[in-house]
Design a protein around this motif. Structure first.
Motif, PDB file in Angstrom:
ATOM      1  N   MET A   1       0.828  -1.207   0.000  1.00 42.62           N
ATOM      2  CA  MET A   1       0.000   0.000   0.000  1.00 42.62           C
ATOM      3  C   MET A   1       0.866   1.263   0.000  1.00 42.62           C
ATOM      4  O   MET A   1       0.549   2.244  -0.689  1.00 42.62           O
TER       5      MET A   1
ATOM      6  N   GLN B   1       0.589   3.960  -3.167  1.00 40.24           N
ATOM      7  CA  GLN B   1       0.195   5.358  -2.980  1.00 40.24           C
ATOM      8  C   GLN B   1       1.127   6.333  -3.687  1.00 40.24           C
ATOM      9  O   GLN B   1       0.774   7.492  -3.900  1.00 40.24           O
ATOM     10  N   LYS B   2       2.288   5.875  -4.082  1.00 40.86           N
ATOM     11  CA  LYS B   2       3.231   6.719  -4.815  1.00 40.86           C
ATOM     12  C   LYS B   2       3.036   6.627  -6.324  1.00 40.86           C
ATOM     13  O   LYS B   2       3.689   7.354  -7.081  1.00 40.86           O
TER      14      LYS B   2
ATOM     15  N   LYS C   1       0.281   5.683  -9.820  1.00 38.75           N
ATOM     16  CA  LYS C   1      -1.089   5.739 -10.312  1.00 38.75           C
ATOM     17  C   LYS C   1      -1.507   4.364 -10.809  1.00 38.75           C
ATOM     18  O   LYS C   1      -0.710   3.601 -11.355  1.00 38.75           O
TER      19      LYS C   1
ATOM     20  N   TYR D   1      -3.759  -1.044  -7.627  1.00 39.07           N
ATOM     21  CA  TYR D   1      -4.843  -1.337  -6.697  1.00 39.07           C
ATOM     22  C   TYR D   1      -4.482  -2.594  -5.907  1.00 39.07           C
ATOM     23  O   TYR D   1      -4.310  -3.675  -6.489  1.00 39.07           O
TER      24      TYR D   1
END
Length: 280
Positions: free
Chosen positions: A101, A105-106, A108, A111
């Motif tokens: 995660m 978050q860094k 695009k 998921y």
């Protein structure tokens, strides 16, 4: 439709051949024996872990890839793809999910899905991801997997609690009591955590038979698609006995057999046997 790359933590225990067949990218974790770190996938075989413990009476140590390694891995996965859907080991059992995660978050279009399970359970979630990726975009696929993971049921039976004791997962009193009384406990995966389930007594062959019978008893007799067996059975005759018992039920179109990797082997020990299925 998005071109989605499916990836997974190595603790989903698919063989490299299976992962290649389903086009799943795999990030390894680490196993430390003495002062040397190895990739748990595909380098280390369960037999090497058991041999190390037998010789040293020290459990190999396992560790997740760090966030920087996940970030590099996800960047490689994104090459030629619009997005990545990653199947992570249960967040309650490892920092794999947390590290993935941080990396996601860094970036695009990455998921991460907490599988809330391990081994064959994570493999079932990965197979569902492969099945649905042609029909859903990455965001919808992630949402689908959040629902689907609730249908996955999994458990193990262990022949000896010695490895659990050495890993600090059972007390010395429990260890000696279980050994003296020939108790073989089952370990149930519930809400992302391992907990002790039903206990069986007697020879391991008998306990294995009773575990399979008890695990499959609640199932309706209509045929289901797949059952995953994840194991460290060292005796081929014993494995054939267990598989034969499952096949005799005629509940499943396919029984997928996988050898467990380091994450389960280091705690379950030789001959641990797990059953994973999708609940109706």
């Amino acid at each position: 439709m998005d071109k989605i790359c499916i990836s997974a933590d190595s603790t989903f225990d698919m063989t490299p051949e299976m992962a290649e067949r389903y086009e799943i990218k795999v990030i390894p974790s680490y196993v430390r024996m003495d002062e040397t770190d190895y990739f748990d996938y595909p380098d280390i075989k369960q037999e090497a872990l058991f041999e190390y413990y037998s010789q040293t009476k020290k459990l190999p140590q396992t560790a997740a890839a760090n966030p920087m390694e996940y970030e590099k891995f996800f960047i490689e996965c994104l090459a030629g793809h619009d997005s990545v859907v990653h199947i992570a080991k249960s967040a309650w059992m490892s920092c794999c999910y947390e590290n993935a995660m941080i990396a996601a978050q860094k970036l695009k279009n990455v998921y991460v899905v907490d599988s809330t399970t391990i081994s064959g359970g994570s493999a079932l979630l990965a197979l569902e991801t492969v099945k649905q990726k042609e029909f859903l975009d990455a965001i919808d696929l992630q949402e689908h997997l959040f629902d689907f993971r609730e249908k996955i049921s999994g458990s193990f039976i262990v022949e000896t609690v010695e490895y659990l004791h050495e890993g600090g997962r059972c007390s010395t009193l429990t260890y000696f009591g279980a050994s003296a009384m020939q108790i073989k406990p089952s370990l149930i995966i519930r809400d992302g955590r391992l907990s002790v389930g039903k206990k069986y007594m007697g020879s391991y062959r008998r306990c294995l038979r009773d575990y399979i019978e008890s695990t499959l008893l609640p199932l309706e007799e209509n045929e289901r698609d797949i059952l995953v067996v994840a194991h460290a059975i060292q005796d081929e005759a014993l494995l054939n006995f267990a598989i034969g018992q499952i096949e005799g039920k005629h509940y499943f179109k396919e029984i997928c057999k996988m050898k467990i990797g380091a994450a389960v082997a280091c705690h379950g020990g030789p001959n641990v046997f797990g059953v994973f299925l999708i609940k109706k």
